[in-house]
Design an enzyme around this catalytic site. Sequence first.
Site, short mmCIF file in Angstrom:
data_model
loop_
_atom_site.label_atom_id
_atom_site.label_comp_id
_atom_site.label_asym_id
_atom_site.label_seq_id
_atom_site.Cartn_x
_atom_site.Cartn_y
_atom_site.Cartn_z
CG ASP A 87 16.51 9.00 34.54
OD1 ASP A 87 16.84 9.81 35.42
OD2 ASP A 87 16.48 9.28 33.32
CG ASP A 136 11.54 18.63 30.78
OD1 ASP A 136 12.71 18.81 31.19
OD2 ASP A 136 10.65 18.12 31.48
#
Length: 243
Positions: A10, A131
Site C-alpha cells: 500500500d 469494500d
Amino acid sequence: MSIIVFPAIDLKGGQVVRLAEGDMDRATVYGDDPADQARRFAEAGAEWLHVVDLDGAFAGRAVNAEAVEAIIKAFPGKVELGGGIRDRAGIDRWLALGVERVIIGTAALQNPDLVREAAKELPGRIVVGVDARDGFVATHGWAEVSTVGITDLADRFADAGVASLLFTDVGRDGLLKGCNVEATVALARHASIPVIASGGVASIADIAALVPHAGDGIEGVITGRALYDGRLDLAEALRVARG
C-alpha cells in the site's frame, strides 16, 4: 485445492504503509523503497502482488504513479492495482504499463457501465472491489458508506465477465483480528464470480482456513500487516495456500 496469496504493498506519499481500518491518519510506515519490497516478496516466491495507491483512492486519480511503475519493473510476476482508477483512460494506461489486473472500487458503484464495458473488452483483467462496513459497500477510500449491500453489488456484475471480486472487511483491515472467513465464503457461494479475501489476516491459520473453500469460489487472499510485522512468513503462507 489451492488459492493465491497476494502480498500487499500500500502506497502513501511514495512509502510502503499499512492503515488501520482504512484510516489515513492511522498509517504505519514500513519502508520507503516500494520496488525493493516487491523484489523481496518475489524472492520469497510470490507470483502475484496486490498494490494500492492509497492517496489515489482518496484523490480519484493516480498519485503514486512513479512508485507503482517502479514496482512493476522490479516484480517479475503479476501485479493487480487499485486506488483511484475511475475511468477507462486510467484502466488502459495501467494495463499498457504492465499491470495484469485493475481493481475498480468506487467507480463500480457509481459507474457500473465502465466496469461492464471494460470487462467485456478486457476479459480477465478487471476486478471489482467490494469494500464492506457492516455488510454495506464503502467507497472513496472507505471514507463513505453506501446503502448498497455487498451481495447486491456482486449481483450487478454477475454476467459482466469480471475476473474476480475483491472482498475487504474494512472493520478488520490492518488490525490483525483474523480474516472474516464466514462472510467471504458466503459471498463466494452467492456470487458466480471468484472472490479474493482481504482484511484482518493475522496468521497462517487464516490462510489455512480459506484453502478448503477454493471449491466454493475463493480465489485467493491478500495479506499485508501480518507479513510486515513478522506474524506471517510469506514462504510458509504460499506453501499452505498450495494445499
